[in-house]
Design a protein around this motif. Structure first.
Motif, PDB file in Angstrom:
ATOM      1  N   ASP A 233       0.863  -1.183   0.000  1.00 44.92           N
ATOM      2  CA  ASP A 233       0.000   0.000   0.000  1.00 44.92           C
ATOM      3  C   ASP A 233       0.897   1.229   0.000  1.00 44.92           C
ATOM      4  O   ASP A 233       1.527   1.553   1.007  1.00 44.92           O
ATOM      5  CB  ASP A 233      -0.885  -0.024   1.250  1.00 44.92           C
ATOM      6  CG  ASP A 233      -1.802   1.194   1.333  1.00 44.92           C
ATOM      7  OD1 ASP A 233      -1.558   2.164   0.580  1.00 44.92           O
ATOM      8  OD2 ASP A 233      -2.736   1.169   2.146  1.00 44.92           O
ATOM      9  N   SER A 234       1.002   1.875  -1.119  1.00 38.57           N
ATOM     10  CA  SER A 234       1.888   3.046  -1.195  1.00 38.57           C
ATOM     11  C   SER A 234       1.106   4.348  -1.238  1.00 38.57           C
ATOM     12  O   SER A 234       1.632   5.384  -1.632  1.00 38.57           O
ATOM     13  CB  SER A 234       2.809   2.917  -2.415  1.00 38.57           C
ATOM     14  OG  SER A 234       2.068   2.578  -3.553  1.00 38.57           O
ATOM     15  N   GLU A 235      -0.140   4.286  -0.840  1.00 44.57           N
ATOM     16  CA  GLU A 235      -0.959   5.505  -0.870  1.00 44.57           C
ATOM     17  C   GLU A 235      -1.382   5.984   0.512  1.00 44.57           C
ATOM     18  O   GLU A 235      -1.482   7.185   0.756  1.00 44.57           O
ATOM     19  CB  GLU A 235      -2.206   5.272  -1.722  1.00 44.57           C
ATOM     20  CG  GLU A 235      -1.879   5.209  -3.204  1.00 44.57           C
ATOM     21  CD  GLU A 235      -3.046   4.750  -4.044  1.00 44.57           C
ATOM     22  OE1 GLU A 235      -4.156   4.640  -3.499  1.00 44.57           O
ATOM     23  OE2 GLU A 235      -2.820   4.484  -5.242  1.00 44.57           O
ATOM     24  N   THR A 236      -1.624   5.059   1.438  1.00 47.14           N
ATOM     25  CA  THR A 236      -2.171   5.457   2.740  1.00 47.14           C
ATOM     26  C   THR A 236      -1.209   6.338   3.528  1.00 47.14           C
ATOM     27  O   THR A 236      -1.606   7.353   4.085  1.00 47.14           O
ATOM     28  CB  THR A 236      -2.527   4.211   3.576  1.00 47.14           C
ATOM     29  OG1 THR A 236      -3.370   3.374   2.793  1.00 47.14           O
ATOM     30  CG2 THR A 236      -3.259   4.604   4.857  1.00 47.14           C
ATOM     31  N   TYR A 237       0.073   5.948   3.587  1.00 48.90           N
ATOM     32  CA  TYR A 237       1.065   6.723   4.340  1.00 48.90           C
ATOM     33  C   TYR A 237       2.202   7.135   3.414  1.00 48.90           C
ATOM     34  O   TYR A 237       2.664   6.340   2.610  1.00 48.90           O
ATOM     35  CB  TYR A 237       1.636   5.898   5.494  1.00 48.90           C
ATOM     36  CG  TYR A 237       0.572   5.259   6.354  1.00 48.90           C
ATOM     37  CD1 TYR A 237      -0.227   6.034   7.190  1.00 48.90           C
ATOM     38  CD2 TYR A 237       0.363   3.886   6.317  1.00 48.90           C
ATOM     39  CE1 TYR A 237      -1.217   5.450   7.970  1.00 48.90           C
ATOM     40  CE2 TYR A 237      -0.615   3.295   7.095  1.00 48.90           C
ATOM     41  CZ  TYR A 237      -1.413   4.071   7.918  1.00 48.90           C
ATOM     42  OH  TYR A 237      -2.379   3.499   8.663  1.00 48.90           O
ATOM     43  N   GLN A 238       2.667   8.360   3.574  1.00 51.93           N
ATOM     44  CA  GLN A 238       3.791   8.843   2.769  1.00 51.93           C
ATOM     45  C   GLN A 238       4.764   9.590   3.670  1.00 51.93           C
ATOM     46  O   GLN A 238       4.338  10.392   4.504  1.00 51.93           O
ATOM     47  CB  GLN A 238       3.301   9.796   1.668  1.00 51.93           C
ATOM     48  CG  GLN A 238       2.557   9.095   0.539  1.00 51.93           C
ATOM     49  CD  GLN A 238       3.499   8.450  -0.453  1.00 51.93           C
ATOM     50  OE1 GLN A 238       4.235   9.113  -1.154  1.00 51.93           O
ATOM     51  NE2 GLN A 238       3.487   7.126  -0.490  1.00 51.93           N
ATOM     52  N   ALA A 239       6.055   9.323   3.522  1.00 56.93           N
ATOM     53  CA  ALA A 239       7.075  10.003   4.331  1.00 56.93           C
ATOM     54  C   ALA A 239       7.521  11.296   3.661  1.00 56.93           C
ATOM     55  O   ALA A 239       7.511  11.406   2.432  1.00 56.93           O
ATOM     56  CB  ALA A 239       8.276   9.079   4.509  1.00 56.93           C
ATOM     57  N   THR A 240       7.913  12.259   4.501  1.00 58.53           N
ATOM     58  CA  THR A 240       8.457  13.505   3.938  1.00 58.53           C
ATOM     59  C   THR A 240       9.991  13.473   3.913  1.00 58.53           C
ATOM     60  O   THR A 240      10.614  14.211   3.164  1.00 58.53           O
ATOM     61  CB  THR A 240       8.008  14.724   4.761  1.00 58.53           C
ATOM     62  OG1 THR A 240       8.397  14.509   6.121  1.00 58.53           O
ATOM     63  CG2 THR A 240       6.495  14.909   4.688  1.00 58.53           C
TER      64      THR A 240
END
Ligand code: ZN
Length: 292
Positions: free
Chosen positions: A35-42
């Motif tokens: 799942d590469s949409e729910t959480y994203q790192a800055t």
């Protein structure tokens, strides 16, 4: 599914001491889902940090053979053919073996983080190949280097422009092989048109003439100690020792810098103009990249 979760929770919270957790009791899956949409790192940046430019010191045929069958390679090869082709020998997301030992701007092992571009060019003119052997000359002057073809310059300009944009590469990290390995390499040499590429394609670093003139008018050079001057080279990105003498390795750095930023008069000796250019560059490109 629900039963497996229940068992895992029960084991985790109520029965930790009897070793009930086995692989058969935790959640089982047929195959996982990314799942590469729910959480994203800055906290992230591009893996490619620099572009290293080279010349091959051989003709088209031998350059192709060396770079495709040997244990050296580059991502891109620019022949001196009269066509519109640039050859991609190694995918950009793989390592090419072009940089070797050295470093720049705090990074070593540049094969990990750079794109390498080889340009077919003979380097030093045939009649000057042995010019340093009798010990009278320490470094090759401008006239000893072979010109690059006009079409090659255009190809390099467009390719580097594209790469720098796609990977968000900072101007001073577009360097020559000599910049990162000054005691081993002198390519792409004094005839590589860094200033022109900066002016016509907006790529790479170049100093502002006004700043250079300002620093030349100051007395800083006369007052500067050798360690202070060396620190200014390190501030820009060069690897340099901290001794208080201009040993051969330190002079190699001066020569590499001059090949890049004062190519018409590369000597390996520090002088007021070289120091003024270095100060002007440090003023313009102060600050460092991320090192996380
Ligand atoms: Zn090289």
């Amino acid at each position: 599914m629900a039963k497996n979760i229940f068992l895992a929770l029960a084991c985790g919270f109520t029965l930790p001491l009897i070793g009930c957790v086995t692989t058969s009791q935790v959640a089982t899956i047929e195959s996982y889902v990314i799942d590469s949409e729910t959480y994203q790192a800055t906290g992230k940046s591009e893996r490619i940090k620099s572009i290293v430019l080279h010349y091959t010191v051989s003709n088209n045929a031998r350059s192709i053979k060396t770079l495709t069958t040997g244990n050296v390679s580059a991502h891109y090869l620019i022949l001196n053919n009269d066509d519109d082709k640039i050859y991609n020998l190694v995918p950009e997301n793989e390592r090419a073996w072009h940089a070797g030992n050295g470093g720049f701007a705090g990074r070593t092992i540049l094969n990990d983080t750079s794109i390498g571009i080889e340009i077919v060019n003979a380097g030093i003119k045939h009649e000057y190949r042995n010019a340093l052997k009798n010990g009278k000359l320490d470094y090759h002057p401008y006239e000893h280097y072979v010109e690059f073809d006009e079409l090659q310059v255009k190809k390099v300009g467009q390719l580097v422009q594209d790469l720098a944009k796609r990977y968000d590469i900072s101007p001073k990290n577009i360097i020559g092989h000599a910049d990162m390995a000054p005691s081993r390499k002198i390519d792409p040499g004094a005839k590589f048109p860094w200033q022109r590429l900066y002016k016509e394609y907006g790529i790479g670093a170049w100093y502002d003439e006004f700043d250079k003139q300002f620093f030349m008018s100051q007395d800083e050079f006369a007052a500067a100690t050798i360690p202070e001057i060396k620190q200014a080279f390190r501030d820009y990105g060069y690897q340099l020792n901290n001794s208080d003498e201009w040993d051969k390795k330190s002079r190699d750095v001066i020569y590499a810098f001059q090949l890049h930023f004062r190519p018409h008069h590369p000597t390996g000796v520090i002088d007021i103009e070289t120091y003024a250019i270095l100060k002007a560059l440090n003023k313009k490109y102060a600050g460092r990249d991320d090192f996380y």
